[in-house]
Design a protein around this motif. Structure first.
Motif, PDB file in Angstrom:
ATOM      1  N   GLN A 135      -0.174   1.161   4.706  1.00 42.29           N
ATOM      2  CA  GLN A 135      -1.167   0.432   5.503  1.00 42.29           C
ATOM      3  C   GLN A 135      -0.869  -1.063   5.559  1.00 42.29           C
ATOM      4  O   GLN A 135      -1.201  -1.721   6.545  1.00 42.29           O
ATOM      5  CB  GLN A 135      -2.570   0.665   4.925  1.00 42.29           C
ATOM      6  N   ASP A 154       0.843  -1.188   0.000  1.00 38.80           N
ATOM      7  CA  ASP A 154       0.000   0.000   0.000  1.00 38.80           C
ATOM      8  C   ASP A 154       0.885   1.247   0.000  1.00 38.80           C
ATOM      9  O   ASP A 154       1.805   1.356   0.837  1.00 38.80           O
ATOM     10  CB  ASP A 154      -0.891  -0.003   1.244  1.00 38.80           C
ATOM     11  N   PRO A 155       0.662   2.196  -0.941  1.00 42.00           N
ATOM     12  CA  PRO A 155       1.521   3.393  -1.004  1.00 42.00           C
ATOM     13  C   PRO A 155       1.480   4.240   0.262  1.00 42.00           C
ATOM     14  O   PRO A 155       2.420   4.995   0.534  1.00 42.00           O
ATOM     15  CB  PRO A 155       0.960   4.165  -2.211  1.00 42.00           C
ATOM     16  N   ASN A 156       0.433   4.083   1.043  1.00 41.76           N
ATOM     17  CA  ASN A 156       0.320   4.850   2.291  1.00 41.76           C
ATOM     18  C   ASN A 156       0.836   4.077   3.501  1.00 41.76           C
ATOM     19  O   ASN A 156       0.665   4.520   4.648  1.00 41.76           O
ATOM     20  CB  ASN A 156      -1.143   5.244   2.526  1.00 41.76           C
TER      21      ASN A 156
END
Length: 485
Positions: free
Chosen positions: A98, A94-96
């Motif tokens: 998560q 996940d790019p964020n």
């Protein structure tokens, strides 16, 4: 030498240690081990061929070809393993931040391989089951086939030499010489054993499968158990290929004295003048064909019993018998014939007779041929001796066939199995115990793998197949994109 329960326990514990070693190797290291084994087998001299010839009665030329095939199998499977194809590495990040999920395939655990009698090299001690299991990262315990123990020992010694030269522990490969059913049962039951591979009779394969399922922790048993490999001879093709196809069919039926799992034991066609002419050609070809020696007395006894039972069933008659030979272990070929109505009334007529036996089934029309197709159990192969026009006119037959077999042939003969990625050597039950997998071709490795997913793990503790930077330079599916990056 017979091994008691304590000895079997020792062997399996050695295999467990070998498995743990292989789990620390990557695909490149396992491929190098497989290349080394191929080189040791290739280096075996005339003693291997001569020993196998004496133990199995197989011709020297056939054994030379089978040895080359066996060496090729190890190298072909090693090439596939090396690419990371069966690692099936997947990374989703996940790019964020998560989640960080990574998945690949690892070996199941120690695998028990039961050697086959009819292929002392390619399906036995150093055969495709052993090669694919080691490629998957599994240690192997081979229970040698009692019909060629000396040949098996020569192959086992070659594998041991390669393992030693590569610095791997001896438990990576283990060789059990025993004609005891109890020894085989103890191997399958042992808690460290995680899979079984078998090529042979339905009775033997089904017994092993049931044993594997009855454990407190059931394990997969990949058993290839035979097939009648029916040929559906359609009208347009028959009209244009009557004589050459008769030669082709008899040659395939008798190949290896009928001791291949792909000999075409049943031929189905529409009755009438064309089929009568074809039967006359079959009789002529069978009369001219040489008689062969079977692998051992037990197989010959079984063949003679089963073909004798076949011709005693209602509606079955002898079309032609091959040349007789009273020499020890020689088999007399036999062609029988029956009407489709008799076959539909007695499913036993569609059971395998392992040896040079063929049943010619005459149908009233294409609809009755379809009924025969529907009655078939699972097969390794089904062949359409057909023209494009025949297939166009018999789409229902073609559609049913796809649900009945693992390999569907258009013309040609099912004997001759290529060691290729696109080969599927298997089929629906009772041909095998798991139609999803092949025992020939690099995809055989898939049988002995299981996926494991890692979530949010530090890079240094991940398998190389999943590490950042892709140190093995294998293809991976990263955020839904294939890449080596």
């Amino acid at each position: 030498m017979d091994r008691n329960e304590n000895e079997i326990d020792y062997v399996v514990k050695q295999a467990e240690a070998g498995f743990q070693f292989l789990q620390k190797t990557d695909v490149i290291e396992r491929a190098e081990l497989m290349y080394a084994i191929a080189a040791e087998i290739e280096a075996l001299g005339d003693i291997l061929i001569e020993t196998a010839h004496l133990e199995t009665a197989l011709p020297l030329g056939r054994l030379q070809g089978e040895k080359a095939r066996t060496v090729n199998q190890w190298r072909r499977y090693a090439d596939a393993v090396r690419t990371g194809l069966y690692s099936e590495a997947r990374i989703d990040r996940d790019p964020n931040g998560q989640f960080d999920l990574r998945k690949y395939n690892k070996g199941l655990g120690p695998v028990v391989v039961f050697g086959a009698s009819n292929f002392p090299f390619a399906f036995s001690t150093a055969g495709g089951d052993t090669a694919s299991a080691i490629g998957a990262g599994c240690s192997v315990i081979v229970k040698a086939h009692p019909a060629h123990l000396k040949t098996s020992q020569l192959m086992a010694d070659a594998i041991d030499r390669a393992i030693s030269k590569q610095g791997a522990p001896s438990g990576v490969f283990n060789h059990v010489l025993s004609d005891s059913f109890a020894a085989g049962q103890e191997l399958v039951r042992h808690r460290f054993v995680k899979a079984v591979a078998f090529t042979g009779s339905f009775r033997g394969g089904k017994a092993l499968f049931d044993l594997g399922q009855s454990r407190p922790d059931p394990i997969p048993v990949f058993a290839e158990m035979g097939s009648v490999n029916p040929v559906f001879l359609l009208p347009d093709y028959l009209g244009n290929n009557l004589e050459p196809f008769a030669k082709q069919y008899i040659a395939s039926l008798l190949l290896g004295v009928g001791q291949f799992c792909t000999n075409p034991g049943v031929l189905v066609s529409v009755g009438g003048e064309q089929l009568d002419r074809f039967k006359a050609e079959l009789k002529k070809e069978l009369q001219a064909a040489a008689t062969g020696k079977m692998l051992h007395a037990g197989i010959l006894d079984s063949y003679n019993r089963l073909k004798g039972e076949m011709v005693q069933y209602d509606g079955v008659s002898i079309l032609e018998e091959g040349q007789d030979n009273t020499a020890q272990d020689f088999a007399q070929a036999l062609l029988a014939e029956a009407e489709a109505s008799q076959v539909l009334a007695n499913p036993k007529l569609l059971e395998e007779v392992f040896g040079p036996f063929g049943l010619i089934i005459s149908c009233a029309d294409l609809n009755e041929m379809k009924n025969v197709m529907e009655q078939l159990e699972g097969q390794i192969t089904i062949t359409f001796a057909a023209s494009a026009q025949d297939i166009h006119e018999c789409q229902a037959l073609f559609s049913i066939a796809q649900d009945k077999c693992g390999r569907l042939l258009f013309q040609g003969m099912p004997t001759g199995v290529e060691v290729q990625y696109a080969m599927h050597h298997g089929g629906p039950y009772p041909a095998t115990t798991d139609a999803r997998f092949t025992s020939v071709g690099p995809d055989a490795v898939k049988r002995f793998l299981r996926p494991i997913s890692f979530q949010n793990w530090p890079n240094e503790f991940l398998p190389k197949e999943l590490q950042d930077g892709n140190p093995l330079q294998i293809d991976r599916l990263v955020n839904q994109q294939w890449t080596k990056a």
